[in-house]
Every structure is written in structure tokens, then in C-alpha cells.
Enzyme design. Structure first.
Site, PDB file in Angstrom:
ATOM      1  CG  HIS A  88      -0.280   0.123   2.342  1.00 38.95           C
ATOM      2  ND1 HIS A  88      -0.526  -0.328   3.262  1.00 38.95           N
ATOM      3  CD2 HIS A  88      -0.667   1.144   3.236  1.00 38.95           C
ATOM      4  CE1 HIS A  88       0.054  -0.244   4.480  1.00 38.95           C
ATOM      5  NE2 HIS A  88       0.055   1.250   4.513  1.00 38.95           N
ATOM      6  CG  ASP A 224       0.197  -3.993   2.831  1.00 38.03           C
ATOM      7  OD1 ASP A 224       0.179  -3.115   2.129  1.00 38.03           O
ATOM      8  OD2 ASP A 224      -0.800  -3.390   3.537  1.00 38.03           O
ATOM      9  CB  SER A 656       2.908   1.588   6.328  1.00 37.55           C
ATOM     10  OG  SER A 656       1.363   1.948   6.880  1.00 37.55           O
TER      11      SER A 656
END
Ligand code: ARG
Length: 745
Positions: A88, A224, A656
Site C-alpha cells: 500500500h 502487504d 507502514s
């Protein structure tokens, strides 16, 4: 006596006993040695503090990358600049490089050699060179007689000179940031590389598996991750994209652990958390719950619904809007969860109790009261004022300026208006502004679908008109609504018809020889200016005074809290500077009688599989590998393929892609999310329930090697296997407890 006991009890109930627990805390790496090191060792860490953070020789910090100024984190995992981050985080880069012919979002992308690596335009990779406490240099210039405005001016001026001195004769960048709500200041020096390339990404059916349904939730089965490579000029220095550039030779790269994790293993995360509000008061929590969050959610629900209609109807629109949709949806769900969990976790009540304790302490200490007594009254009266405008402010941003793409695009031409209206024409400046706007224009229209924007603009303007008090609506907006008799489709129709900002052709034509009048009378430009000036100054002086009071109140409150709780180790709110959080691999109990294990496996991917639901499609190749149990060296000791796991580390957005690192400094996974039950965590950490969701590094390698056939990338990494343990044989019948034995050095 009794009173003291009551206070002690209150402390206990507030969770004061958890203050020294290690899981909570986003620590500044330069203070690890002093504040945390012993505790980290007790939890199993085998590195020295110097091996984690040092300015004199290479350390873990040199493998940590801030992506694009703090939107995400990445880590270097080979000596040739290979970097790991989340899917992402590279979503924009994957999307930019996709077309309907080669849809890398759908199919994934793998560079089989260096030539195939794709520019991730606009993405930057920054490394922290050093950080320094400059509190003294700044605070020595301040005193209590200064107004807040004078204070800000001095801080800005001193910061500037510190920054300039720090980067003199270098190609570095520097910034001084405020910590503890304006009580401390630190300097950060970075080296920023601008040639970053996309090396590999799984299909969204792996990298975004579970989609928005599973987002912010555990149990999770998402791969991810994505791979990037940082390039430098031939001299090793930052350089813009060029074929002559070479892969970065990093000071440090993380070895990759092949051993997997077990419950209670030491785990730490280094990265760039963006923003937390852990010292927010009850007044702030109330504003979030009553005004801000419901407004954001209402507007975004509408926006997402309309975007999705068009994305579902056309592949071209789906690609164009994929990245926008994902980011709007991410924080739409975030705020839904945060409201729910602020309530469930009784955050408002806990904040009230903390403020009561603070007031009681002030009442017992007259000298402290003189110093900090203004804090809560300032904060309280500021919120009373700010609450009046919060809804209008939220709508101005969410529904007017940003929700409507044409408005935001038109707003970006504000600089051009300034250049064009300057008394002395400046040809050079004009040319530079135009060339910048040509880039802005190309980017805007690359991912733009006019009918979608028209529809969204109509709907969001209608919400704005219905929900925001008239006195807070810009005149130009109200006039437009009146002219169209409240018909918002008609309004949008006309707006897009008349504005030069609706099509690439008209903007490009305008930019050839821009004139002030055309710009100033453009309806989209007028609207955008109306929205922004209402946002900035439309609420009168009351708002500015309240904002200043709030900043001052918060500064005093945090300073007072730190004096009140001298034994508590305080960490500053996240502010896109490098932090370290450490703790252990942990499971949790989301609610009464329900237990969540600390890892998921490929089994769970197959259980969720539903090829009729775009969020839960599983690629055939992955099913095949699963059927054949073809996991190679990436399987866990138990023979299954582990996908994700949990730690009790303290992270937030911006983290992230951050490396999750074991006791030996090896990579065990990439952090990518938080869990639903602790969605209030950015405001109050939940010791029992807050978890970091991590993609297991072995799943990452399995996908790269077995699924994508890109084993050359795994070969580039430094894989670390446990050396066989030399252990004294335990007498028969006696269980050894490995945890209790300190690691021998
Ligand atoms: N919640 C994650 C974060 O903010 C983003 C996850 C992206 N996945 C998604 N389904 N939108 O870091």
C-alpha cells in the site's frame, strides 16, 4: 493520609502500573541507551545500544528509509540498495505505471533484471544522518513575558539558523521540529535520494488481500509488501533519475531471518510514525467524537460510493481512481473505528480522570499552580470557541476543497495569481511557475475522469450547502447555489462547462500565455479561493485567538504532567521523525472469551477465498502452491506457511512498511497495520489490546521466489539462519526455560 491512598488507588486504576511497560512508547533513537536499553535487554535484545543508533559508525538506523517525506517507511535489505516496504506504500507507483494493457495493480509486477525496474516518479528515499537536541539553543531565547506570536517568531528564526548551519557545504536537508507540544526541540539532518524504482509487487489479490473489509483488522492474511531500489549518481550522491545512476551502496542493510517468530519473542520496529495525539485532553476527545469524526465519515461515505460506481463500470476508471480510492477509504474506516473504540475503551473518561489528578496536584502545590494553573482553563475555553467552527472547517476541506478534484486543482494555481499580479513582472519567476504547473496539470489529468469528478462535486457541494451554517459558506458559493436554484447537478454542469480547469486542453492552452483576468474570473478558481479564505480567516479573530490559547494550554499541560509524574518515562507524540518501539510477539483477547492467535497461515487465505468477491480473490498459482505445500525453505517449523503475525509494538500511520526486527537485528517482517479493537490508539495506547500487524518475512520471500519466480531478488539478500544452540544438557525430567537464560555474549 486517606487522600494519598485515594490518589494511589486512582493511579493504579488509571493504569499507572503500565507506565514502565515497554510496549507503549515511540522512543527517540538517540535516547534508547539512557531510557530503554536495560528494559530491552530484559526482553531479549542482544544488540548494543550503539548497534541500533550511532552517528559515528554504521548502525540499524542506516537501513531505515523515510519514503516521500514521511508517508511510509522502508528498509534496505541488500548491499545494492534493495528496499522493502508495503504494497500500500508503493500503491501509487504501481498505479502510475499501470495501463489497461499492463495492469500491475491486478497482475503484480516483477523486474527480472535491473533494466526492467520502473521509475517510481515523485517518490523519495531519505536517510537520517543525525539528530540533535537543540532545546537549549531555542528555549534560552524565550521567556514567559513573550506573547505566543512573538514566541513562534523567535522559534522560527532560531530554527532557521540552526538548520542552515547544519547543512552548510553539504547536500543534506535539515529541519528542527517541536516536541512535547512546544517544550523541546530537535534537529534532524537527512540525505534524500530522488531516484527510487519499483522492483517488485505482488498482485493486489495478495498485496491487498482482504481489501477494505479486512483493513485495520485481525486476523489478517495480506501479503502487504513491495520492493523498491534506491539509485544514486555514479558518485554515490543523490541524483535525479538517469540511466547512468547506480544502485545505492548502503551503510547498513538488514539481514533477513529465516527462523520465524514465537510468542513473547523480542520484537522492535524502527520507522517514521506520522502523528499521534497521546496528550489530547478530554475536550479534544469530545470534539473528535461529537463533531470532527462524524463529519469526515459522512462526507467520505458519499465520496466513496460515487467513485466506486464509476470504478466498477470501467477498468480504465478503476485504474485511475484506485490509489485515490484506497487512501480515502483507509481513513474513512480509520475514523469509524476510532469513534467506536474511543467509546469502548472509555478514553474520554480516562482523560477526565487524568485531568482531575492534574488539578488536584495543582491544588496541593501552589507554586505549580502558579506555573501550570492556566493550562486546563485555556484549553477548555479554546475548545468552547473552536467547537463552533470545527464542523464548517472539516467540511471546507473534506467536501469542498479536497473532495472536489476540480477545486483542489484550481487552488494549485494560487501561486500563479500572485506572480501575475506582482507589480514588477518577473519573467523568470513566471516561467518557473508555468513549468511547475505543467507538471501539476499532467499529473492531475493522468488519473482523472471528468464525469466522476462532476458527480462527486455535485454531491459534496450539496452536503456542504445542507450541513454547514450559511454564515460559514463563502459568498461565491452561496451565489452559485442561488443562481442554480439549489440544483447541484446543474451547478456542477455549468461549473465544469465554464471552467478552464475541467479539461487538459483548456488548461494547457491557458498556460501558453496565462493572463490574470482569465484566472480570476474562472468559476472553479473563484470557488477554491472562497473555500480557502473562509477556512483561513472566515471565522474571525476568535478562532485565531482560540488556536493560540490551545497551543499554549497544551504546552503548559504537558510540561505540568511531566513534573507531576516524575517517575514516568515520557515519549513525544509522533511527528514524522525516526522512532523506535520495542516489545514482544503477542496474541490478544479482543473481547470476553475470544482469543486471537498471534499468527495466521495460508490455510486462512484459502478459508477466506471467494473469487466472486474482488477483495477475496486468490490467484490460481497461489492455490496450486498451497495444494502442493510447495513452501520450500520458507515454511515454518510446523510445516505451514505463516502469513502475518502480531507484536505489541506502538506504531501509527507513516510506520507502514517499517522493519520488524528481532533480538539480533535481523528482519522478521514488515509492519503494515493496526487492529480494530485499538483504533483509539493514536489518542490513548491500549496496553492489553493494541497490536501491530506484520507480514511475516518468510511469506514475502515465498511470494517473491515461489509465486513470482523472482528468486534472484532473494539471492541478493543476506539470509540468516539460527546457528545450532550450544546448550548444556538439562538433567532428565527438568524442563529448561530458554527465556530465563540470558543470552550469552
Ligand atoms: N490501514 C493501513 C495503514 O493505514 C493501510 C492498509 C491498506 N489496505 C487497504 N485495504 N486499504 O497503514
Amino acid at each position: 493520609m486517606i487522600k494519598k491512598k485515594v490518589i494511589a488507588l486512582a493511579l493504579l486504576m488509571l493504569g499507572a502500573h503500565t507506565w514502565l511497560k515497554a510496549d507503549e512508547g515511540m522512543w527517540l533513537p538517540m535516547f534508547i541507551k539512557r531510557l530503554n536499553y536495560e528494559d530491552m535487554q530484559q526482553k531479549g535484545l542482544q544488540l548494543t545500544a550503539d548497534e541500533i543508533y550511532s552517528v559515528n559508525h554504521s548502525s540499524l538506523k542506516d537501513a531505515i528509509v523515510m519514503l516521500s517525506g514521511g508517508s511510509c517507511t522502508a528498509e534496505i535489505i541488500s548491499k545494492e540498495g534493495l528496499a522493502l516496504t508495503n504494497h500500500h506504500c508503493a500503491f501509487g507507483a504501481i498505479q502510475q505505471n499501470s495501463t489497461t494493457d499492463h495492469d500491475y495493480l491486478l497482475d503484480g509486477f516483477w523486474a527480472m533484471n535491473r533494466e526492467q525496474e520502473l521509475p517510481a516518479e515523485g517518490m523519495t528515499a531519505s536517510f537520517l544522518v543525525r539528530m540533535e537536541n537543540v532545546t537549549e539553543a531555542i528555549n534560552s531565547q524565550l521567556n514567559d513575558d513573550l506573547s505566543e506570536m512573538e514566541r513562534y517568531q523567535i522559534i522560527a528564526k532560531v530554527s532557521d539558523s540552526i538548520e542552515n548551519a547544519a547543512i552548510a557545504d553539504t547536500h543534506y536537508e535539515a529541519n528542527v521540529k517541536s516536541f512535547f507540544e512546544g517544550n523541546e526541540f530537535y534537529l534532524f539532518v537527512y540525505e534524500t535520494f530522488t531516484d527510487v524504482r519499483l522492483v517488485g509487487a505482488p498482485p493486489s489479490s495478495i498485496g491487498k488481500y482482504g481489501g477494505d473489509t479486512d483493513n485495520w483488522m485481525w486476523p489478517r492474511h495480506t501479503g502487504d509488501f513491495s520492493l523498491l531500489r534506491v539509485y544514486t549518481g555514479p558518485d554515490g550522491k543523490p541524483a535525479p533519475y538517469s540511466e547512468n545512476n547506480i544502485p545505492l551502496q548502503p551503510k547498513h542493510h538488514l539481514p533477513v531471518s529465516m527462523e520465524g517468530v514465537a510468542k513473547e519473542d523480542f520484537a522492535m520496529v524502527m520507522g517514521y510514525p506520522g502523528s499521534t495525539d497521546r496528550y489530547l485532553t478530554s475536550f479534544g476527545v469530545k470534539q473528535e467524537l461529537d463533531i470532527h469524526q462524524p463529519s469526515v465519515v459522512k462526507i467520505r461515505t458519499k465520496r466513496l460510493e460515487l467513485m466506486k460506481e464509476d470504478m466498477d463500470a470501467s477498468q480504465a476508471v478503476r485504474i485511475k481512481y484506485a490509489s485515490k480510492y484506497a487512501s480515502v477509504a483507509n481513513y474513512w474506516k480509520y475514523f469509524i473505528g476510532q469513534s467506536e473504540q474511543l467509546r469502548n475503551n472509555k478514553v474520554y473518561e480516562r482523560k477526565l480522570a487524568e485531568e482531575k489528578m492534574f488539578s488536584d496536584w495543582l491544588n496541593e502545590n501552589p507554586d505549580k499552580k502558579a506555573k501550570y494553573g492556566d493550562a486546563l482553563p485555556l484549553i477548555s475555553s479554546a475548545y468552547q470557541e473552536l467547537d463552533k467552527y470545527n464542523k464548517a472547517q472539516t467540511y471546507l476541506i473534506e467536501s469542498a476543497l479536497v473532495g472536489s478534484e476540480i477545486s483542489l486543482f484550481a487552488y494549485r494555481f494560487s501561486g500563479l495569481e500572485r506572480v501575475l499580479s506582482a507589480e514588477e513582472p518577473n519573467a523568470e519567476r513566471l516561467a518557473a511557475t508555468i513549468s511547475g504547473l505543467e507538471g501539476t496539470t499532467a499529473n492531475h489529468f493522468k488519473d482523472y475522469n471528468l464525469p466522476t469528478d462532476k458527480k462527486v462535486t455535485a454531491a459534496l457541494f450539496q452536503l456542504f450547502s445542507e450541513d454547514v451554517k450559511e454564515e460559514y459558506q463563502p459568498e461565491v458559493f452561496k451565489e452559485m447555489v442561488k443562481k442554480n436554484k439549489g440544483d447541484f447537478s446543474k451547478l456542477a454542469e455549468k461549473l465544469f462547462d465554464k471552467s478552464i480547469f475541467a479539461t487538459k486542453e483548456s488548461v494547457t492552452e491557458f498556460l501558453k500565455d496565462p493572463d490574470l483576468k482569465t484566472l480570476q474570473k474562472d468559476p472553479a478558481y473563484q470557488l477554491a479561493q472562497g473555500f480557502i479564505s473562509t477556512y483561513r480567516t472566515g471565522f474571525g479573530d476568535g478562532m485565531q485567538t482560540a488556536q493560540i490559547d490551545l497551543a499554549k494550554g497544551n504546552r503548559l499541560f504537558v510540561a505540568g504532567l511531566r513534573e507531576m509524574q516524575q517517575d514516568r518515562k515520557f515519549y513525544p507524540n509522533a511527528n514524522s521523525t525516526m522512532r523506535l518501539t520495542y516489545g514482544t510477539v503477542e496474541d490478544y483477547y479482543p473481547r470476553d472469551a475470544v482469543h486471537y492467535n498471534y499468527y495466521t497461515t495460508l490455510e486462512g487465505v484459502m478459508q477466506k477465498k471467494d473469487n466472486d468477491d474482488p477483495e477475496f480473490v486468490v490467484p490460481d498459482k497461489l492455490v496450486e502452491l498451497y495444494m502442493q505445500k510447495d513452501y520450500g525453505k520458507y515454511a515454518d517449523k510446523d510445516g505451514t506457511m505463516h502469513v502475518c503475525f502480531l507484536t505489541n509494538n506502538d506504531i501509527t500511520g507513516g510506520n507502514s512498511g517499517s522493519p520488524v526486527i528481532n533480538a539480533k537485528g535481523e528482519l522478521i517482517g514488515a509492519a503494515f497495520d493496526g487492529n480494530w479493537e485499538a483504533m483509539s490508539g493514536d489518542i490513548a495506547f491500549e496496553t492489553e489490546k493494541q497490536r501491530t500487524i506484520v507480514v511475516d518475512i518468510r511469506y514475502v520471500l515465498f511470494i517473491i521466489d515461489k509465486y513470482a519466480g523472482a528468486k534472484h531478488l532473494v539471492d541478493e539478500m543476506t539470509l540468516a539462519y539460527n546457528k545450532p544452540e550450544v546448550k548444556k544438557a538439562a538433567p532428565a525430567g527438568v524442563e529448561t526455560n530458554d527465556k530465563a537464560v540470558p543470552a550469552s555474549k
